[in-house]
Design a protein around this motif. Structure first.
Motif, PDB file in Angstrom:
ATOM      1  N   GLN A   3      34.507 -24.028  20.911  1.00  0.00           N
ATOM      2  CA  GLN A   3      35.900 -23.604  20.489  1.00  0.00           C
ATOM      3  C   GLN A   3      36.897 -24.535  19.617  1.00  0.00           C
ATOM      4  O   GLN A   3      36.374 -25.570  19.697  1.00  0.00           O
ATOM      5  CB  GLN A   3      36.712 -23.764  22.121  1.00  0.00           C
ATOM      6  N   PRO A   5      39.792 -26.326  18.023  1.00  0.00           N
ATOM      7  CA  PRO A   5      40.999 -27.064  18.385  1.00  0.00           C
ATOM      8  C   PRO A   5      42.242 -26.015  18.051  1.00  0.00           C
ATOM      9  O   PRO A   5      42.192 -25.353  17.073  1.00  0.00           O
ATOM     10  CB  PRO A   5      41.269 -28.342  18.116  1.00  0.00           C
ATOM     11  N   ALA A   6      43.409 -26.011  18.958  1.00  0.00           N
ATOM     12  CA  ALA A   6      44.456 -25.252  18.414  1.00  0.00           C
ATOM     13  C   ALA A   6      45.089 -25.568  16.945  1.00  0.00           C
ATOM     14  O   ALA A   6      45.470 -24.595  16.309  1.00  0.00           O
ATOM     15  CB  ALA A   6      45.524 -25.666  19.530  1.00  0.00           C
ATOM     16  N   SER A   7      44.850 -26.959  16.653  1.00  0.00           N
ATOM     17  CA  SER A   7      45.387 -27.167  15.273  1.00  0.00           C
ATOM     18  C   SER A   7      44.554 -26.376  14.169  1.00  0.00           C
ATOM     19  O   SER A   7      45.139 -25.851  13.247  1.00  0.00           O
ATOM     20  CB  SER A   7      45.085 -28.569  15.039  1.00  0.00           C
ATOM     21  N   TYR A   8      43.048 -26.337  14.421  1.00  0.00           N
ATOM     22  CA  TYR A   8      42.485 -25.488  13.563  1.00  0.00           C
ATOM     23  C   TYR A   8      42.585 -23.837  13.603  1.00  0.00           C
ATOM     24  O   TYR A   8      42.937 -23.027  12.682  1.00  0.00           O
ATOM     25  CB  TYR A   8      40.950 -25.408  13.722  1.00  0.00           C
ATOM     26  N   GLU A   9      42.890 -23.486  14.742  1.00  0.00           N
ATOM     27  CA  GLU A   9      43.310 -22.161  14.792  1.00  0.00           C
ATOM     28  C   GLU A   9      44.609 -21.569  14.424  1.00  0.00           C
ATOM     29  O   GLU A   9      44.817 -20.773  13.477  1.00  0.00           O
ATOM     30  CB  GLU A   9      43.437 -21.634  16.322  1.00  0.00           C
ATOM     31  N   ALA A  31      34.572 -29.275  14.899  1.00  0.00           N
ATOM     32  CA  ALA A  31      34.689 -28.995  16.215  1.00  0.00           C
ATOM     33  C   ALA A  31      33.411 -29.292  17.044  1.00  0.00           C
ATOM     34  O   ALA A  31      33.592 -29.719  18.264  1.00  0.00           O
ATOM     35  CB  ALA A  31      35.065 -27.424  16.560  1.00  0.00           C
ATOM     36  N   LYS A  34      33.301 -33.276  16.534  1.00  0.00           N
ATOM     37  CA  LYS A  34      34.375 -33.964  16.902  1.00  0.00           C
ATOM     38  C   LYS A  34      34.702 -35.469  16.373  1.00  0.00           C
ATOM     39  O   LYS A  34      35.173 -36.292  16.986  1.00  0.00           O
ATOM     40  CB  LYS A  34      34.535 -34.092  18.487  1.00  0.00           C
ATOM     41  N   GLY A  58      40.431 -32.631  14.066  1.00  0.00           N
ATOM     42  CA  GLY A  58      41.600 -31.804  14.415  1.00  0.00           C
ATOM     43  C   GLY A  58      42.615 -31.611  13.426  1.00  0.00           C
ATOM     44  O   GLY A  58      43.572 -30.768  13.540  1.00  0.00           O
TER      45      GLY A  58
END
Length: 65
Positions: A3, A5-9, A31, A34, A58
């Motif tokens: 999955q 991270p939100a920052s990549y999305e 990801a 990490k 991230g």
């Protein structure tokens, strides 16, 4: 499955399909381990991405060649 991270999305949001296809595999690699962030380098006619151990996990840093 890994999955992002939100920052990549968030970084990928609104980008072109060709850009996402280039950058996403490196984001996935980041990801998975990490350990490192990602540097995206813009060249005059294309772009490339790679893991960068000087960037925290991230984080995506854009650079110009």
């Amino acid at each position: 499955m890994i999955q992002l991270p939100a920052s990549y999305e968030e970084y990928l949001a609104g980008k072109s399909e060709s850009f996402i296809n280039t950058v996403r595999p490196i984001l996935m690699q980041s990801a998975a381990d990490k350990l490192h962030g990602v540097r995206v380098v813009f060249h005059p006619h294309d772009h490339q991405a790679h893991l960068d151990d000087s960037i925290p996990f991230g984080t995506v840093f854009e650079d110009i060649d």
